[in-house]
Scaffold this active site. Sequence first.
Site, PDB file in Angstrom:
ATOM      1  N   LYS A  87       0.622  -1.188   0.273  1.00  0.00           N
ATOM      2  CA  LYS A  87       0.305   0.090   0.105  1.00  0.00           C
ATOM      3  C   LYS A  87       1.336   0.777  -0.369  1.00  0.00           C
ATOM      4  O   LYS A  87       1.064   1.882   1.344  1.00  0.00           O
ATOM      5  CB  LYS A  87      -0.908  -0.033   1.119  1.00  0.00           C
ATOM      6  CG  LYS A  87      -1.497  -0.832   1.052  1.00  0.00           C
ATOM      7  CD  LYS A  87      -3.008  -1.678   2.668  1.00  0.00           C
ATOM      8  CE  LYS A  87      -3.147  -2.370   2.413  1.00  0.00           C
ATOM      9  NZ  LYS A  87      -4.374  -2.854   3.563  1.00  0.00           N
ATOM     10  N   LYS A 137      -4.464 -14.978  -0.938  1.00  0.00           N
ATOM     11  CA  LYS A 137      -5.776 -13.856  -0.087  1.00  0.00           C
ATOM     12  C   LYS A 137      -6.825 -14.222  -0.014  1.00  0.00           C
ATOM     13  O   LYS A 137      -6.951 -15.438  -1.256  1.00  0.00           O
ATOM     14  CB  LYS A 137      -4.897 -12.601  -0.252  1.00  0.00           C
ATOM     15  CG  LYS A 137      -4.185 -12.328  -0.342  1.00  0.00           C
ATOM     16  CD  LYS A 137      -3.778 -10.427  -0.482  1.00  0.00           C
ATOM     17  CE  LYS A 137      -4.554  -9.732  -0.226  1.00  0.00           C
ATOM     18  NZ  LYS A 137      -4.124 -10.197   1.288  1.00  0.00           N
ATOM     19  N   GLU A 195      -3.207 -15.993   3.775  1.00  0.00           N
ATOM     20  CA  GLU A 195      -4.588 -15.429   4.589  1.00  0.00           C
ATOM     21  C   GLU A 195      -5.801 -16.733   4.617  1.00  0.00           C
ATOM     22  O   GLU A 195      -5.939 -17.025   4.369  1.00  0.00           O
ATOM     23  CB  GLU A 195      -5.198 -14.296   3.858  1.00  0.00           C
ATOM     24  CG  GLU A 195      -5.496 -13.352   4.571  1.00  0.00           C
ATOM     25  CD  GLU A 195      -6.355 -12.484   4.093  1.00  0.00           C
ATOM     26  OE1 GLU A 195      -7.532 -12.835   2.870  1.00  0.00           O
ATOM     27  OE2 GLU A 195      -5.916 -11.795   3.222  1.00  0.00           O
ATOM     28  N   ASP A 216      -5.481 -13.213   9.775  1.00  0.00           N
ATOM     29  CA  ASP A 216      -6.846 -12.085   9.327  1.00  0.00           C
ATOM     30  C   ASP A 216      -7.687 -11.134   9.711  1.00  0.00           C
ATOM     31  O   ASP A 216      -8.478 -12.068  10.221  1.00  0.00           O
ATOM     32  CB  ASP A 216      -7.082 -12.288   7.916  1.00  0.00           C
ATOM     33  CG  ASP A 216      -7.599 -10.751   7.240  1.00  0.00           C
ATOM     34  OD1 ASP A 216      -7.145  -9.266   7.004  1.00  0.00           O
ATOM     35  OD2 ASP A 216      -8.942 -11.193   5.879  1.00  0.00           O
TER      36      ASP A 216
END
Length: 323
Positions: free
Chosen positions: A173, A205, A234, A257
């Site tokens: 990010k 993910k 994840e 997560d």
Amino acid sequence: MTASKTIPAVFPADPRFPFTAPLGKLDCDPSLFTALARVALAEDLADGDATTLATVPKNETGRGLLVTRQAGVLSGIDAVRAVLVTAAEPEFRAVLGGAVSLSVSLDNGARIAAGDVVGVLTGPARAILQLERTVLNMLCHASGVATRTATWVDAVDAEVPDGHPVAVRDSRKTLPGLRMLEKRAVVHGGGVPHRFNLSDQAMVKDNHVTAGGGVVDAYRAVRAAHPELWCEVEVDNLAQLRTVLELKKPPQQVLLDNFSVTDTEAAVAVRAETAPGVLLESSGGLTLETVGAYAATGVDSVAVGALTHSSPALDIGLDLVAH
């Protein structure tokens, strides 16, 4: 932040995690910041600074002191060097009226106090003033990321059990074009970078799980296609975690997560009895107030996207001394 320490310019910062090749290359090839420097100079200089060219005599020289206005962690010195080297090229030098050199007082990773001089720019006063914002944009942003990272590292270190370090890790990010600057700043602040791009490590993910027929099928597909890659998977709950850890060849790391602290403690216990060699990472909704509790559960790392997408710039200014 704790007492002064300098993060060595060696990648990765933690041997438990894989080498992040693009970041490592930067230590032996500072020219990797050249493309960023060219974009920054082109958008800032244009035809020259109308105010500076009207008010500063052509032959005046000076020194620009890079002075911190607040405490933090220094980063971005190598990006500043790339700006000055690029600024000496004919197309930019013609606007600036000469080259500017940098002498450095402190290194990347140094803990700094308000009032510290972290570097000195020397050359034509017109050139120094026209380069001021480009230099400071690099330095303030990178140092802001390093400073925020150090704050998270300190919050984690204050709570982790003895002998079990917990790494503070970033994400992708990042602002477009600034990934190298930002991820390197994370390391200067004591953090450990995740993958630099989509191909140097694999991360399964939730959307891959949805598209790939379940977490196990998605992981097996990645492992079959790229057996050489470090892989992180994840999971959303303890049942998924157990399924992944019970595989004959589990992934190197599992990301928990949005687990609660209680479920994270349970996950650490499951890992200990099922696959003790697999690293566990907490991610999702962590704050400086809660990260210590997660770190104390026994996970190996915490992932914090805010290190790069939400860190405020560190206040560093340029004070011109004309002569």
